[in-house]
Structure formats: C-alpha cells, structure tokens
Write a protein that holds these residues in place. Sequence first.
Motif, short mmCIF file in Angstrom:
data_model
loop_
_atom_site.label_atom_id
_atom_site.label_comp_id
_atom_site.label_asym_id
_atom_site.label_seq_id
_atom_site.Cartn_x
_atom_site.Cartn_y
_atom_site.Cartn_z
N CYS A 358 -8.49 -5.02 -30.97
CA CYS A 358 -8.37 -5.20 -29.52
C CYS A 358 -7.52 -6.44 -29.27
CB CYS A 358 -9.76 -5.37 -28.88
SG CYS A 358 -9.67 -5.58 -27.10
N SER A 359 -6.57 -6.33 -28.33
CA SER A 359 -5.65 -7.46 -28.09
C SER A 359 -6.28 -8.54 -27.20
CB SER A 359 -4.35 -6.95 -27.45
OG SER A 359 -4.64 -6.29 -26.23
N ASN A 360 -7.45 -8.24 -26.64
CA ASN A 360 -8.15 -9.21 -25.78
C ASN A 360 -8.91 -10.20 -26.66
OD1 ASN A 360 -9.80 -10.61 -24.03
ND2 ASN A 360 -10.92 -8.81 -23.30
N CYS A 363 -12.67 -10.27 -26.29
CA CYS A 363 -13.48 -9.07 -26.56
C CYS A 363 -14.48 -9.39 -27.67
CB CYS A 363 -12.58 -7.91 -26.98
SG CYS A 363 -13.51 -6.41 -27.38
N TRP A 367 -12.73 -4.84 -32.40
CA TRP A 367 -12.14 -3.62 -32.96
C TRP A 367 -12.67 -2.41 -32.19
CZ3 TRP A 367 -8.80 -3.56 -37.22
CH2 TRP A 367 -8.68 -4.77 -37.91
N TYR A 368 -11.91 -1.32 -32.23
CA TYR A 368 -12.39 -0.06 -31.66
C TYR A 368 -11.73 1.10 -32.39
CZ TYR A 368 -7.97 -0.03 -29.00
OH TYR A 368 -6.64 -0.03 -28.64
N LYS A 377 -7.30 2.62 -25.16
CA LYS A 377 -7.84 1.34 -24.69
C LYS A 377 -9.18 1.07 -25.33
CE LYS A 377 -10.02 2.94 -20.41
NZ LYS A 377 -10.13 2.75 -18.96
N CYS A 378 -9.54 -0.20 -25.38
CA CYS A 378 -10.81 -0.62 -25.98
C CYS A 378 -11.96 -0.18 -25.08
CB CYS A 378 -10.80 -2.14 -26.15
SG CYS A 378 -12.39 -2.81 -26.67
N CYS A 381 -14.12 -3.55 -23.66
CA CYS A 381 -13.65 -4.46 -22.61
C CYS A 381 -12.62 -3.83 -21.70
CB CYS A 381 -13.11 -5.74 -23.24
SG CYS A 381 -11.57 -5.49 -24.15
N THR A 383 -9.47 -3.14 -22.29
CA THR A 383 -8.08 -3.58 -22.49
C THR A 383 -7.23 -2.47 -23.10
OG1 THR A 383 -8.88 -5.82 -22.83
CG2 THR A 383 -6.63 -5.37 -23.54
N HIS A 385 -4.03 -0.74 -25.05
CA HIS A 385 -3.18 -1.12 -26.18
C HIS A 385 -1.77 -1.44 -25.66
CE1 HIS A 385 -1.71 -1.12 -30.32
NE2 HIS A 385 -0.62 -0.52 -29.83
#
Length: 502
Positions: A358-360, A363, A367-368, A377-378, A381, A383, A385
């Motif tokens: 996850c880029s946040n 978070c 990971w997701y 998206k995650c 949270c 967010t 991709h």
Amino acid sequence: MSIITVKSSLTGNSYQYVDNGDPKSGTAKDVYFSPDRKYVVAIFKEKQDFNQKERLTKIVTKYLHQIENKEAGKYYLDEIYRWPTDIIESNNKVGIIVPIYNSKFFFSKGYSSSDLIKGEEKNGKWFAAAKFRNRQFPLSLDQTELGRWLNYFQIGVNLARGVKKMHQMGLSHSDLSYNNVLIDPSTGSACMIDLDGLVVPGIFQAEVIGTADFIAPEVLATKHLDKTDPARKLPNRLTDLHALACLIYMYLLHRHPLKGGKVHDLDTEKDDLLSMGEKALFIEHPTDLSNRPKLNQVSKWDTYWADVNKIPYTITGPYLKALFDKAFIDGLHHPMQRPTAEEWEIALLKTTDLMQQCSNIYCEQKWYVFDNTSIPKCPFCGTSHKGTLPILDLYYQFQPSVWKPENHRLMVYNNQYLFQWHVDRNVIRNEKLTAEQKVPVGYFTFHEGKWVLVNQKLTSLVDKTEEKEIPIGSMVELTHGKKLLLSKEDGGRVILVTLANQ
C-alpha cells in the motif's frame, strides 16, 4: 529456591529444574525451567495411567525420530514444534522435557501503554482478537508487536505445515487452538506447543474435546452421547482441519467465522452449543445472511474488523476464498469436504504472490491482495494504486507447443523477487526447499520510468516476443502482452505480462 535433579528411565539422561515454589501452572501441568533455561520440565498434576505413559513414550521416541530422520526435520523441530524430547519421573509423578521457546515468542514490549505483559508468551489469542489492534483500546498491543498483514499469511503457512506433518505421520492434534500456538507477527513465525496429547488413531483417543471456538460442529453436536456410542464424534484429523481453517480466518480477519448475530436459544449456554455445533453457519455465507455480525451488538473496539461488508473475506484473494467456502460452507457439516492442510499451505503461498504494498505510509496493514480490478485499491485504507501495475500470469507446457495457464500469477512491485519455484514447475515451494533454491534468480524494479526484470541467475531467459536471449546481468522491459520464457529446461514456464492501471 532449590535445584532438583531428575532422571529419565527411557534414556538414562539426567535433567535439572529450578523449583522456587511457584511454577508456571497450566490446566494439566506445572512447568519448571532448567537452570540454563534451555529446556523446561513439565510435570503432570494428575497421575498418568499406562496408556498415557505409552502415548508419551511413543511421542518422544518413535514420532520424534520420524521427524528428525526425514527431510526438513530441523525446520520442524526448530521452527514449527516444541516437541517433547524425553520423559522423567519426579515424586511419583510423570514429567516431560521440552526445549525452551525461541525468544521471539516472548513479548518485547507488550501493551502500548504499559510493560505489564513484557516477557510473557505470545499466545496466539492476542493476535486473533480485533480489540488488541485498536489503538483506542486501553490495552492495545504496541504496533511493533503486531506485524504487517503479509506476515499473517506466513504464520498460516507455518501452521498448515505443522498440521500437514502430523497428519502425514498418522497423528492428529485434537486440541488445536490459539492457546497452544505461539506466534510472532513481526517475523511471520508460528510454533505449536503442548504436543503431549496427540491422538494416534486406534491407539490413543483424544482426552479432551478441544477448546471453545475451535471445536468442530460434529464434536459439539454429539458431545452429549456416551464415548462408546458409534454416533459420538471425537477429535480426529478432520476436526483438526476445522480448527486450522478457524485459526487462518481469525489471524487474517480478526473475527470468528461462526460467531455472528443469529440467536438460536435465549439460554446463552444452549445458544453457544447450537451456533457452534448443530446449527453452525458461516457469518459470510453468500446466500444465508442470517448470521451476519450485528455491529450494534459487538464491542466498539471490534467494529472495524467485525464489519463483513467493509472487510469481507474475499479480500484474502481468490485461492483463500475458495478454501474458506470449502471449510465453512461445504465442509462445515460434512467433514470429509474440508480442505487439507497442504491445500491451505499452497493457497496461502500463491496468495503471497498476489500481494501489493500500500502506498499510504499511514496504512496499518501495509499490504493487500490484488483484487483483479482495473484500478486496484487497498481495502483497509482505500488508497488507490498509483502508476502502472505489471501482472505476470504463469503458463506451463502441456504438450509440445501447447501452453496452458497455471492458475498462478505474480504481482510486480519495486524490488519484488523472482524465485526458482516461479521459473521451474519441478521446484515445489515447500519446507523441503534447499538453501540454493531460496536464492532469488531475478528481481523487478521501476527503472527510468519503466518496469524491468533484471536477470541475476537465469541461464536461458528468452524474450519470446522479440525472440532474443536475455543474458545474466541484463534486463528486459515488461510491456503489455510481452511473453518471457523463463527456462528452456523441462518444467520451465512462460510468463505473460499484463499492464494494469494504465
């Protein structure tokens, strides 16, 4: 405080333990540490009869040797089990010698607000419950103890392997629960403890029916019957598989798969018996929604993970969703249909290949699992991709010039590795991998605005789209529709690149 010396009648070995008058006391045993803290002496409170002694003897001789002398024996004895190694007698009571737990299985910090449980064992229940992860909960665990979501998949792999090995030896655990599993989420480690009650079919029956929350529905539904009644179901290999599925579900989703909002009886005790036994129903059953958790009835500390609409079990990916369906829909009341431990191991490992970071940075899960949508998206949270996302589908040679999809894909992220088990169909990703097979053969990176695969060790990597060899030390760009032959050897796979999120 005194140091007591005891002897084994089996091996003749002498052992010592420190008696300070206050041993660690469990339900069945008092536990004392050796002076060097390399092992413990666990002494049974009750007198052990002939059968019980015979069972313990088999565990510390026949079955211990069976693990020691097989491939990956060291991995199982060092990483997965705290297997009893000897039997002693002390003051007419029987005891067992068990190696001490690895230091990673003790809390280094514990609660975020206090050191109250610092140094205590990391019993699995701390990490299955949602409330200890909630930062607002007064006794929440320190963030350093919780690990990342990805680590819980490795915990599941280790547990699945532990159960798989027992079942291969003809044993069953009979009381698998978070109480006799220690886990360390920061390293993805799991260790099975209290292994002195294993069931040997036809020789030693289970002495307990299990631990609440993990007892299979058929055991609860027939527990009122006499033990000699042929309709009575006792713990066995298939009930282990129910408990294993519950553990994996709880470590990934921090809620119980059967404890929902449906009430069967106003008497709480009867209701528990029905909801976990005869009337058990998966809380995320796709067509019968009657057992969905009611958020106004769960603790405020648990609502995030209890919300099956926001965090459904499908976030664990397609391989695990299929197994959860088998475990909690098809196999819930039909034990023969439950997934085996090896099926769980394979599905968990394939799912780790679907992981995205996850880029946040805030978070909590980090990971997701890629959800196969055009803009992933995650789920934790929300967010999305950012940038293109290479998806590599693996193909194998079914017959000359006929390639079929493997139902296995590898998601790319910066500094993701390529391993021998991706390249070669004959290399199975399990506990028997050699040290050499665990070394990456290539890696993926985002270089000058392009995704590339850097070849580190592959001697016959071919870009089939361009029909050119990619020598060791060079790189190949991952473009949409690109086909790469990873190895010309028998069992070598082809990967087909899809660029998502363009």
